[in-house]
Design a protein around this motif. Structure first.
Motif, PDB file in Angstrom:
ATOM      1  N   GLU A 127       0.818  -1.212   0.000  1.00 22.06           N
ATOM      2  CA  GLU A 127       0.000   0.000   0.000  1.00 22.06           C
ATOM      3  C   GLU A 127       0.852   1.263   0.000  1.00 22.06           C
ATOM      4  OE1 GLU A 127      -3.831   1.782   2.459  1.00 22.06           O
ATOM      5  OE2 GLU A 127      -2.519   0.311   3.392  1.00 22.06           O
ATOM      6  N   ASN A 128       1.900   1.281   0.813  1.00 22.79           N
ATOM      7  CA  ASN A 128       2.760   2.463   0.908  1.00 22.79           C
ATOM      8  C   ASN A 128       4.153   2.204   0.338  1.00 22.79           C
ATOM      9  OD1 ASN A 128       0.860   4.179   2.198  1.00 22.79           O
ATOM     10  ND2 ASN A 128       1.212   3.102   4.122  1.00 22.79           N
ATOM     11  N   ASP A 129       4.280   1.167  -0.485  1.00 19.12           N
ATOM     12  CA  ASP A 129       5.572   0.885  -1.101  1.00 19.12           C
ATOM     13  C   ASP A 129       5.934   2.037  -2.039  1.00 19.12           C
ATOM     14  OD1 ASP A 129       7.095  -0.326  -3.622  1.00 19.12           O
ATOM     15  OD2 ASP A 129       7.630  -1.490  -1.846  1.00 19.12           O
ATOM     16  N   PRO A 130       7.090   2.662  -1.860  1.00 22.59           N
ATOM     17  CA  PRO A 130       7.429   3.847  -2.655  1.00 22.59           C
ATOM     18  C   PRO A 130       7.500   3.582  -4.156  1.00 22.59           C
ATOM     19  CG  PRO A 130       9.319   3.090  -1.352  1.00 22.59           C
ATOM     20  CD  PRO A 130       8.131   2.357  -0.861  1.00 22.59           C
ATOM     21  N   LEU A 131       7.986   2.421  -4.574  1.00 27.01           N
ATOM     22  CA  LEU A 131       8.068   2.124  -6.006  1.00 27.01           C
ATOM     23  C   LEU A 131       6.674   1.937  -6.601  1.00 27.01           C
ATOM     24  CD1 LEU A 131      11.138  -0.297  -6.095  1.00 27.01           C
ATOM     25  CD2 LEU A 131      11.066   2.164  -6.559  1.00 27.01           C
ATOM     26  N   ILE A 132       5.798   1.348  -5.825  1.00 32.49           N
ATOM     27  CA  ILE A 132       4.404   1.200  -6.272  1.00 32.49           C
ATOM     28  C   ILE A 132       3.757   2.570  -6.390  1.00 32.49           C
ATOM     29  CG2 ILE A 132       2.121   0.366  -5.584  1.00 32.49           C
ATOM     30  CD1 ILE A 132       3.839  -1.839  -6.683  1.00 32.49           C
ATOM     31  N   GLN A 133       4.074   3.464  -5.455  1.00 30.26           N
ATOM     32  CA  GLN A 133       3.520   4.816  -5.520  1.00 30.26           C
ATOM     33  C   GLN A 133       3.974   5.534  -6.786  1.00 30.26           C
ATOM     34  OE1 GLN A 133       4.066   7.081  -1.841  1.00 30.26           O
ATOM     35  NE2 GLN A 133       4.045   5.178  -0.694  1.00 30.26           N
TER      36      GLN A 133
END
Length: 498
Positions: A127-133
């Protein structure tokens, strides 16, 4: 003048995961959690601790068997025991990159409990994974996305988690020099000419928008210092937040129809000159198109022409309680001329869009700097006689320049921060601390007392029981939803083409 402290709680809770938030959440969610934990003794201290570290549970072992299946089935419309995970609803709840990354987990498991846990646990972890963001940011070029990812790898795992803080647009960059890193990689800033390559910025990052007013952002160049990381971040943030004067991309048939109808009524035509006047609406000092605002507000069901009054319930529903709170005294000042009344009210609401954000941002920075807890902030909604967070109001007053160096009021700045007041400055002077008290009393204390007095003067506090204002029950404003812009500033595209 009441500040909605609940909005600060909303901001501070962004980083809390779904399961962590569930422990301190709504009655409905608490009821669901208790139901799902019933077989395991309910929400005991031990079970609460387990849920708090939900993200760290093993991928192969759900520590509370079948809890996830029970929880998401009752709380979210993302999982069905027969059909599995609903793609559309899962993306709406989390993000498409997170869904795609977890898709392989959503169909693995020996039974429905394992399938639910494998899929949801993966989504929550990412949910808060920076790469996913980064992958979830729309309209980025592939080159920009790769540059942002590469620059992120310069930070350690712990610091990378601060990427989510950029969405709050804090004054200080959460990851020092991160913006400069990807800007340099993309060649968006011309070092030799000392100016931004706006076309390149739009091509790679899709900001600023095509018709955004960026003159104030360009003017920031006069304030640059040797810290290029700091001023690059501040100027880029300004470009991101700049709003379109004329929006030729978002088309809203309803708003376009209202605009054409009101322009035709007011001036008899929908010429380009009239559209340009509407585009400058925020800069009007007097209504340049007679009775145009009254028509717009009436068509949106915000203003009742026959009764010459604002439809407050509709304003709260569409614009939020915070914006209504900011303008509530202005919306109650009756004018014999309904056109003037509507114009002044809508101008106030337009100002509230900007000022509530600025006030909340300053307050959030103060709360963060003073290490405030959510519980302490929540109690400010009841106007405590003594500050829960020592010197919080003084910090806000300093940031927003409420006082002169001699501790006189900059009353215009109070109004700018909190909205029009019921009484003018001369009536409010009953709340001004005497010089003797200022000299002998702690500054934080007498400043907060002045604030409470003014709130009381504006009927936000019941002095007998010191209870919350009835307006506290209004909905929290969706600060980032520019509903007014969709009505006035950003609805000219179709009309200009017809």
């Amino acid at each position: 003048m009441k500040m909605k402290m609940e909005y600060i709680l909303l901001l501070l809770s962004i980083a809390i995961s779904v399961c962590n938030a569930a422990i301190k959440s709504t009655t409905a969610e608490g009821r669901v959690i208790n139901e799902c934990l019933e077989r395991f003794g309910g929400l005991t201290h031990e079970n609460a601790e387990r849920l708090q570290r939900y993200k760290t549970w093993s991928e192969q072992n759900e520590e509370i068997p079948c809890f996830t299946k029970c929880y998401i089935s009752k709380m979210y419309d993302i999982y069905n025991e027969t059909a599995g995970f609903n793609r559309e609803n899962s993306i709406r709840k989390f993000s498409e990159p997170a869904y795609n990354a977890c898709s392989s987990h959503m169909w693995t498991g020996r039974n429905s409990c394992e399938v639910a846990y494998n899929g949801f646990h993966c989504l929550v972890k990412l949910e808060n994974d920076p790469l996913i963001q980064i992958d979830g940011i729309e309209l980025l070029s592939d080159v920009a996305r790769n540059a942002m990812r590469q620059c992120l790898f310069k930070f350690n795992d712990h610091d990378r988690q601060r990427l989510k803080e950029f969405s709050r647009f804090p004054v200080v960059e959460p990851l020092p020099c991160y913006t400069k890193c990807f800007m340099d990689s993309l060649g968006i800033y011309d070092i030799r000419r000392r100016q931004w390559r706006i076309d390149e910025m739009r091509r790679h990052l899709a900001v600023p928008k095509a018709f955004a007013n960026i003159e104030s952002c360009k003017a920031l160049s006069r304030r640059r210092n040797r810290n290029s990381c700091a001023w690059m971040y501040q100027e880029f943030t300004c470009f991101v937040l700049s709003k379109e004067e004329i929006n030729c991309f978002e088309q809203n048939d309803r708003d376009t129809a209202i605009l054409r109808k009101c322009l035709s009524r007011a001036s008899g035509n929908v010429a380009k000159e009239e559209l340009l006047k509407v585009a400058r609406y925020k800069n009007w000092t007097d209504e340049e198109i007679p009775c145009f605002t009254r028509c717009i507000a009436h068509e949106r069901n915000w203003f009742n022409i026959e009764e010459n009054k604002w439809n407050k319930a509709q304003l709260v529903e569409e614009l939020g309680g915070d914006m209504y709170n900011y303008c509530r005294f202005e919306l109650d000042r009756r004018y014999d001329d309904a056109c003037e009344f509507a114009y002044k009210g809508l101008k106030c609401l337009k100002l509230a869009e900007v000022q509530t954000r600025e006030t909340y941002t300053s307050l959030l920075n103060c709360a963060t700097n003073l290490n405030a807890s959510m519980e302490q902030l929540q109690r400010y909604g009841y106007f405590p006689a003594v500050e829960e967070i020592p010197c919080l109001f003084k910090c806000l007053a300093d940031k927003m320049n409420f006082y002169t160096p001699a501790y006189e009021w900059n009353f215009d700045n109070w109004i700018k921060a909190f909205g029009p007041v019921k009484y003018e400055q001369q009536e409010a002077f009953v709340c001004k601390a005497l010089k003797e008290k200022i000299d002998k009393t702690d500054t934080c204390s007498w400043m907060y007392e002045e604030y409470l007095c003014i709130e009381n003067l504006n009927y936000n506090i019941d002095p007998a029981s010191r209870t919350e204002s009835p307006l506290k029950n209004l909905d929290i404003a969706a600060i980032n939803n520019n509903n007014l812009d969709n009505t006035v500033n950003n609805e000219t595209d179709d009309s200009s083409k017809k």
